[in-house]
Write an enzyme that holds these catalytic residues in place. Sequence first.
Site, PDB file in Angstrom:
ATOM      1  N   ASP A   1      32.393-113.417 -39.211  1.00  0.00           N
ATOM      2  CA  ASP A   1      32.659-112.096 -39.792  1.00  0.00           C
ATOM      3  C   ASP A   1      33.064-111.136 -38.684  1.00  0.00           C
ATOM      4  OD1 ASP A   1      30.004-112.223 -38.727  1.00  0.00           O
ATOM      5  OD2 ASP A   1      29.536-110.328 -39.735  1.00  0.00           O
TER       6      ASP A   1
ATOM      7  N   GLU B   1      26.891-111.567 -39.007  1.00  0.00           N
ATOM      8  CA  GLU B   1      26.363-111.102 -37.720  1.00  0.00           C
ATOM      9  C   GLU B   1      26.542-109.613 -37.532  1.00  0.00           C
ATOM     10  OE1 GLU B   1      25.918-110.248 -33.460  1.00  0.00           O
ATOM     11  OE2 GLU B   1      27.696-109.915 -34.674  1.00  0.00           O
TER      12      GLU B   1
END
Lengths: 486, 486
Positions: free
Chosen positions: A108, A175
Amino acid sequence: MSAAPKEFLDYIDAHKDAFITRLTNAVKIQSVSGDPAYRDHVHEMGRFVQSELEAVGVTTKVVPLGQEVTDGKPVEHDGKPVQLPPVILGKIGEDKNKKTVLIYAHYDVQPALLSDGWSSEPFVLTHDKATDRLVGRGSTDDKGPLVGWINVLEAHKALGIELPVNLRICFEGMEESGSKGLDDFIKAEAGPGKFFDGVDCVCISDNYWLNDVTPCLTYGLRGICYYQVHIEGPEKDLHSGLYGNCVHEPMTDLFQIFSKLVTPQGKITIPGVNELVDELSPGEREIYERMDFSIEDINKAVGAAITLSDNKVDVLMGRMRYPSLSIHGIEGAFSATGEKTVIPAKIIGKFSIRLVPSQTPETIDPLVIEFINSEFAKLNSRCKLKVVPSTGGKPYLADPNHWSFVAAAKATQAVYQKQPDLTREGGSIPVTLTFADALNVNVLLLPMGRGSDGAHSTNEKLDLANFINGTKVLGTYLHEVAKLAK
Amino acid sequence: MSAAPKEFLDYIDAHKDAFITRLTNAVKIQSVSGDPAYRDHVHEMGRFVQSELEAVGVTTKVVPLGQEVTDGKPVEHDGKPVQLPPVILGKIGEDKNKKTVLIYAHYDVQPALLSDGWSSEPFVLTHDKATDRLVGRGSTDDKGPLVGWINVLEAHKALGIELPVNLRICFEGMEESGSKGLDDFIKAEAGPGKFFDGVDCVCISDNYWLNDVTPCLTYGLRGICYYQVHIEGPEKDLHSGLYGNCVHEPMTDLFQIFSKLVTPQGKITIPGVNELVDELSPGEREIYERMDFSIEDINKAVGAAITLSDNKVDVLMGRMRYPSLSIHGIEGAFSATGEKTVIPAKIIGKFSIRLVPSQTPETIDPLVIEFINSEFAKLNSRCKLKVVPSTGGKPYLADPNHWSFVAAAKATQAVYQKQPDLTREGGSIPVTLTFADALNVNVLLLPMGRGSDGAHSTNEKLDLANFINGTKVLGTYLHEVAKLAK
């Protein structure tokens, strides 16, 4: 002499264009985890990662983490529940004679809009030929390193070279948004017979060199304790004309207390806090003296000559191996432009302490709370005070002499012809601690990008040289690991 | 024995209902000056005031003040320039043997919406029979007193009683929005042959009793100095993990400096500031001892027991005759809810000092600036500091033994059978100083309403008793003025 086969290194050089294309395809998917409106793209990115891994010979497993929850409430978007991005697990090899290396990366990214000030479309990887930089969101954080690992595996598969270690892969998609759900998953999969069983070391490629010219290995992270100090005076905001010098003011009390926390030279003045810092070990200072870094590097990065010292070692140690205390702001006070003659009624002052070994939230919290309460008692104020600590995080320190670090140093030396600096980070990468605690193994932070990459900023970039050489380092690292005794 | 004719006092009692109707008609016009969308109503209110004055025998003049300008830019609404409400001037009498009294009031009001929490429509004057209160926006601030003056004049005209003084009227429509344009107008009309020529004293009815039971006359107002302290560190906000204990932080410096300004007990600690406060005069303390006021009154008003002292006199003197220093907030720091680990780069700390005689902005500013600069120098910080004072206002102190105050005291005693308290206000009413300076005469603050009226709050009210008795006081005051020697 590199432990990696020459064909491997040649393959990486020869397939530069294909690797750029792979990174371009990864950057194209707008996997912004912080905004539920983008969540479908994050899931799409998960499928992309899985199929790329399968194509290079990895046995994968997609682990859903369930519905996203914030503050106890399920997150919804367009009236539908929002699902957390899955963890993508991967596995190569079960050879008892090989070491087992777990690699972590995240798929991400931070949000990015052209209008934020990007000079090119953030989700179109743009090869700036003048600087040989690959510009795009996620280029360095963390799609570059993630794609680097896939490139390494592609090369081995294409060349028919057997991987010298057993590989375990854990790629997450949350994250940038607190790694929601990951901690519990890692803990649950840590036991005998579980996915992480048998892992000998962890390698995370998700940080950066200290500067732009010298590679580094990172063996420490600071922890954090965050405090919200509530001070309550009148029931509602008062007019300073009517009540000034008539009642106790929460702001006056807060400034008295917060002025006692830290000196302008950065020294924490809460009794007991510095005493918990580990003493310098023999030779430790030399690590900082060796680091390729100058005061000018910091001045450039922050745009002003405001370092606490002119001595490079003191500044680096202040950032990496000593704690810090920063006051962040006040909630409930006047914060707009202009002038308002208010006596704020209820305020929350906020500060945090970055922790280093052997400080922990458990040892620091009582010292801070006791100190603030005793300083407040001295004020003889009729306001009410309450200190609220939040869940902190402890610092991390790995043994930089562990074979995993030795292997990474050898790999870096082989690729860059340079001894890497051994650094500690001032911030936190929470998953590092989770792996270290849950698996009880050494966790190596092996960065691919440079200090100037601008991970969360506009015009995030990864130098092509770092992408290619970094890929070589990752592959060489596995071969060096295989050569060393446990 | 009242100096006012008995018929006058009887007339006020007999016409109670008509006076309530007049106030109802005044409150009905939504003359909110702070919102350009309401500006037509403010102008309508000006016309209402003018026609009411003309009807009771006043020669009026409507003085336009031109287009409204904010920060150097003309204010527009719906694409049209917004005009400032006019000053309504009025005149009765040119008798050289009479004193000339100037009365001031304002016909604009604060904003009000039913949804703010009003228990009845704010612009419908509601007579709450249970409490005998007249509830509505502007009832006490300042349409009640303004209508009170008109009632006084109606009574005299209807009864054929000649006014015992020459009257000059100055009613403005922008008081709640900084009295824009008024200062210049007053100064321009202050010379010989101008409108304010010959004025012997000024009477302003725009403040409140200290409590709900004892009338007061107000002879002092505190002034104000406002300071914005700019501290600049890095070029942009930094991450406290990366830069904590590495660079000088503006927030740390600000807390050090602001902690040196005032003690938690309200004592200003900037050298020289307290030395400029006038010494207590003999008997001055007794004024405060006499005041009908208790610590419990303040506790109730602020909703917490947080007075700086348990001694009523100390608290009242702290509010009225000593300076105060309040810290209002910080611009540029983290002020939202939640936790953010930022090192704010550029911040502006804001505080103000309420001034009392003989402090003035001219004498206080240099002391404050010098002190902050010298404290900052002690910090050995590499941040940059700048202190920016804004245009302050000096304190006001009238002679409470002046014949205008003596007349007001006699009038109050005659109507309420009570000696009024002599009070000073902690806040400012800037027009007071403008009149005092421009006309060089005594300015009396003669309040009509009670301490609990809630001038700028929801459910603003004026007790019917205060409306009627206050009207009697205003009229009686004129007769008492006429009886006294200049």
